[in-house]
Design a protein around this motif. Sequence first.
Motif, mmCIF file in Angstrom:
data_model
loop_
_atom_site.group_PDB
_atom_site.id
_atom_site.type_symbol
_atom_site.label_atom_id
_atom_site.label_comp_id
_atom_site.label_asym_id
_atom_site.label_seq_id
_atom_site.Cartn_x
_atom_site.Cartn_y
_atom_site.Cartn_z
ATOM 1 N N ILE A 64 26.735 0.609 36.663
ATOM 2 C CA ILE A 64 26.291 0.449 35.278
ATOM 3 C C ILE A 64 27.449 0.751 34.335
ATOM 4 C CG2 ILE A 64 24.776 1.438 33.503
ATOM 5 C CD1 ILE A 64 22.672 1.748 35.840
ATOM 6 N N ARG A 65 28.179 1.817 34.617
ATOM 7 C CA ARG A 65 29.335 2.157 33.778
ATOM 8 C C ARG A 65 30.434 1.108 33.893
ATOM 9 N NH1 ARG A 65 29.896 6.737 31.162
ATOM 10 N NH2 ARG A 65 32.151 6.801 31.462
ATOM 11 N N THR A 66 30.602 0.523 35.078
ATOM 12 C CA THR A 66 31.591 -0.542 35.240
ATOM 13 C C THR A 66 31.246 -1.712 34.331
ATOM 14 O OG1 THR A 66 32.074 0.087 37.520
ATOM 15 C CG2 THR A 66 32.632 -2.158 36.883
ATOM 16 N N PHE A 67 29.979 -2.064 34.268
ATOM 17 C CA PHE A 67 29.564 -3.173 33.405
ATOM 18 C C PHE A 67 29.842 -2.867 31.938
ATOM 19 C CE2 PHE A 67 26.460 -5.163 30.613
ATOM 20 C CZ PHE A 67 26.655 -6.502 30.914
ATOM 21 N N TRP A 68 29.339 -1.721 31.448
ATOM 22 C CA TRP A 68 29.457 -1.420 30.020
ATOM 23 C C TRP A 68 30.901 -1.145 29.604
ATOM 24 C CZ3 TRP A 68 26.017 -3.286 27.127
ATOM 25 C CH2 TRP A 68 24.688 -3.365 27.547
ATOM 26 N N LEU A 69 31.642 -0.432 30.432
ATOM 27 C CA LEU A 69 33.048 -0.192 30.094
ATOM 28 C C LEU A 69 33.857 -1.479 30.171
ATOM 29 C CD1 LEU A 69 33.688 3.215 31.880
ATOM 30 C CD2 LEU A 69 33.459 2.793 29.423
ATOM 31 N N GLY A 70 33.551 -2.318 31.152
ATOM 32 C CA GLY A 70 34.217 -3.625 31.246
ATOM 33 C C GLY A 70 33.932 -4.478 30.026
ATOM 34 N N LEU A 71 32.703 -4.442 29.552
ATOM 35 C CA LEU A 71 32.350 -5.185 28.341
ATOM 36 C C LEU A 71 33.097 -4.628 27.129
ATOM 37 C CD1 LEU A 71 30.557 -7.414 27.127
ATOM 38 C CD2 LEU A 71 28.800 -5.669 26.786
ATOM 39 N N LEU A 72 33.131 -3.300 27.008
ATOM 40 C CA LEU A 72 33.861 -2.672 25.912
ATOM 41 C C LEU A 72 35.340 -3.035 25.956
ATOM 42 C CD1 LEU A 72 34.099 -0.591 23.551
ATOM 43 C CD2 LEU A 72 34.495 1.142 25.334
ATOM 44 N N TYR A 73 35.952 -2.895 27.131
ATOM 45 C CA TYR A 73 37.370 -3.234 27.263
ATOM 46 C C TYR A 73 37.620 -4.710 26.961
ATOM 47 C CZ TYR A 73 37.865 1.274 29.722
ATOM 48 O OH TYR A 73 37.865 2.595 30.069
ATOM 49 N N SER A 74 36.703 -5.577 27.356
ATOM 50 C CA SER A 74 36.869 -7.018 27.092
ATOM 51 C C SER A 74 36.791 -7.335 25.604
ATOM 52 C CB SER A 74 35.800 -7.814 27.845
ATOM 53 O OG SER A 74 35.964 -7.648 29.231
#
Length: 122
Positions: A64-74
């Motif tokens: 879940i954190r990979t998804f949200w942090l990946g979205l933030l970084y993107s």
Amino acid sequence: MSMQENGGAESYIQPGGNNIMLVYILYLVSFITGGLASIVGVVFAYLNRGKGAAWADTHYTYQIRTFWLGLLYSVICVVLAFIAIGFLLMFLVAVWVIVRCIKGLQAASRREPIADPETWLV
């Protein structure tokens, strides 16, 4: 005889190793599908978190954190693309996601928890 004793069929349909691996694979496939598979993966992780063993919950939190942090970084990369550095950073975000997925797949195949599921790094 329970389903567990009967070839382990029960572990396949309950939240566990196979479901965890499926989410990581969906994240990796999302590079081909334009992110659509990652949305399915994060929904799947949310639905399964808290329903399995403690080691499995660390993976779902990590996913879940990979998804949200990946979205933030993107999003940050898209904003920074206007000054050209965002394109390089987008490549680094993709590498970050791939490394996290590989790390998670390896741990899930050994049925080990993620050491620090709330990390911002790898």
